[in-house]
Design an enzyme around this catalytic site. Structure first.
Site, PDB file in Angstrom:
ATOM      1  CD  GLU A   1      -1.454  -3.551  14.663  1.00  0.00           C
ATOM      2  OE1 GLU A   1      -1.451  -3.015  13.545  1.00  0.00           O
ATOM      3  OE2 GLU A   1      -2.327  -3.348  15.519  1.00  0.00           O
TER       4      GLU A   1
ATOM      5  NE  ARG B   1      -2.436  -1.422   3.429  1.00  0.00           N
ATOM      6  CZ  ARG B   1      -2.379  -2.712   3.757  1.00  0.00           C
ATOM      7  NH1 ARG B   1      -2.945  -3.605   2.974  1.00  0.00           N
ATOM      8  NH2 ARG B   1      -1.779  -3.113   4.856  1.00  0.00           N
TER       9      ARG B   1
HETATM   10  P1  AMP Z   1       4.357  -1.911  11.413  1.00  0.00           P
HETATM   11  O1  AMP Z   1       5.595  -2.524  10.873  1.00  0.00           O
HETATM   12  O2  AMP Z   1       3.821  -2.627  12.623  1.00  0.00           O
HETATM   13  O3  AMP Z   1       4.504  -0.421  11.642  1.00  0.00           O
HETATM   14  O4  AMP Z   1       3.224  -2.144  10.309  1.00  0.00           O
HETATM   15  C1  AMP Z   1       3.099  -1.260   9.261  1.00  0.00           C
HETATM   16  C2  AMP Z   1       2.608  -1.941   8.021  1.00  0.00           C
HETATM   17  O5  AMP Z   1       1.602  -2.911   8.259  1.00  0.00           O
HETATM   18  C3  AMP Z   1       2.019  -0.876   7.137  1.00  0.00           C
HETATM   19  O6  AMP Z   1       2.686  -0.948   5.895  1.00  0.00           O
HETATM   20  C4  AMP Z   1       0.553  -1.207   7.028  1.00  0.00           C
HETATM   21  O7  AMP Z   1       0.237  -1.385   5.668  1.00  0.00           O
HETATM   22  C5  AMP Z   1       0.340  -2.501   7.772  1.00  0.00           C
HETATM   23  N1  AMP Z   1      -0.540  -2.370   8.947  1.00  0.00           N
HETATM   24  C6  AMP Z   1      -0.200  -2.634  10.231  1.00  0.00           C
HETATM   25  N2  AMP Z   1      -1.224  -2.455  11.068  1.00  0.00           N
HETATM   26  C7  AMP Z   1      -2.260  -2.041  10.311  1.00  0.00           C
HETATM   27  C8  AMP Z   1      -3.611  -1.666  10.605  1.00  0.00           C
HETATM   28  N3  AMP Z   1      -4.108  -1.691  11.852  1.00  0.00           N
HETATM   29  N4  AMP Z   1      -4.389  -1.280   9.568  1.00  0.00           N
HETATM   30  C9  AMP Z   1      -3.897  -1.255   8.308  1.00  0.00           C
HETATM   31  N5  AMP Z   1      -2.641  -1.596   7.975  1.00  0.00           N
HETATM   32  C10 AMP Z   1      -1.820  -1.994   8.950  1.00  0.00           C
END
Ligand code: AMP
Length: 174
Positions: free
Chosen positions: A99, A62
């Site tokens: 996450e 995305r």
């Molecule tokens: P992080 O590495 O935990 O910061 O996760 C970021 C990536 O995971 C981003 O590129 C988002 O596309 C996706 N992502 C993580 N959590 C969510 C969420 N609650 N809603 C949408 N996309 C998420």
């Protein structure tokens, strides 16, 4: 220019996607509205301030949507950080946790050059694992990471603490 309130109103919350307990922020209604998407890109470009940007790096998948539009608006090149095995040339990779799972991302070794000013762009900052890994890849190639800009930041997850030395900007915070 739409206020960030109008952008926020268009983000759709999807409970328990892709796993139970995750509140997924669905940005597709923002993308589908030409004015909202345009204003979102304008706000992301503004996070660069008056700094000279040589390239925008976007994160699979995305993040590509936002980063490619930002790079075109700024008139600079776009570089993809991709999931493992997708890039065809020589790559540098890093494993990280996010996450809802684990991942490996890669960058072409020649995609950013020593001394280039890079703006990192992704759709959402959650735990910061993805962005911190991308930041490490960029700086390991000698480029200057001048900032990381996100459409959405989930503040409770403290993702920006994983990148204490990098200016972090988010258009919407939840
Ligand atoms: P992080 O590495 O935990 O910061 O996760 C970021 C990536 O995971 C981003 O590129 C988002 O596309 C996706 N992502 C993580 N959590 C969510 C969420 N609650 N809603 C949408 N996309 C998420």
């Amino acid at each position: 220019m739409a206020s960030s309130h109008h952008l926020s109103a268009a983000v759709r919350d999807i409970p328990d996607f892709p796993k139970p307990g995750i509140l997924f922020k669905d940005i597709t209604p923002v993308l589908a509205d030409g004015k909202l998407f345009h204003d979102c890109i304008t706000l992301l470009c503004a996070t660069a301030g008056d700094q000279v940007i040589d390239k925008v790096v976007g994160i699979d998948a995305r993040g590509f949507i936002f980063a490619a539009a930002v790079s075109d608006r700024l008139g600079v090149g776009f570089v993809p950080v991709r999931k493992a095995g997708k890039l065809p040339w020589k790559t540098r990779g890093l494993a990280y946790s996010l996450e809802y799972g684990e991942n490996v991302i890669e960058l072409h070794e020649d995609a950013v050059r020593p001394g280039e000013n890079i703006l990192l762009v992704d759709d959402l900052l959650a735990t910061g694992g993805t962005a911190a890994a991308a930041a490490e890849l960029i700086t390991s190639l000698g480029a200057n990471l001048i900032g990381a800009s996100f459409f959405i930041e989930l503040t409770d997850l403290n993702g920006r603490e994983k990148m204490p030395d990098i200016p972090i900007h988010a258009i919407l915070q939840y």
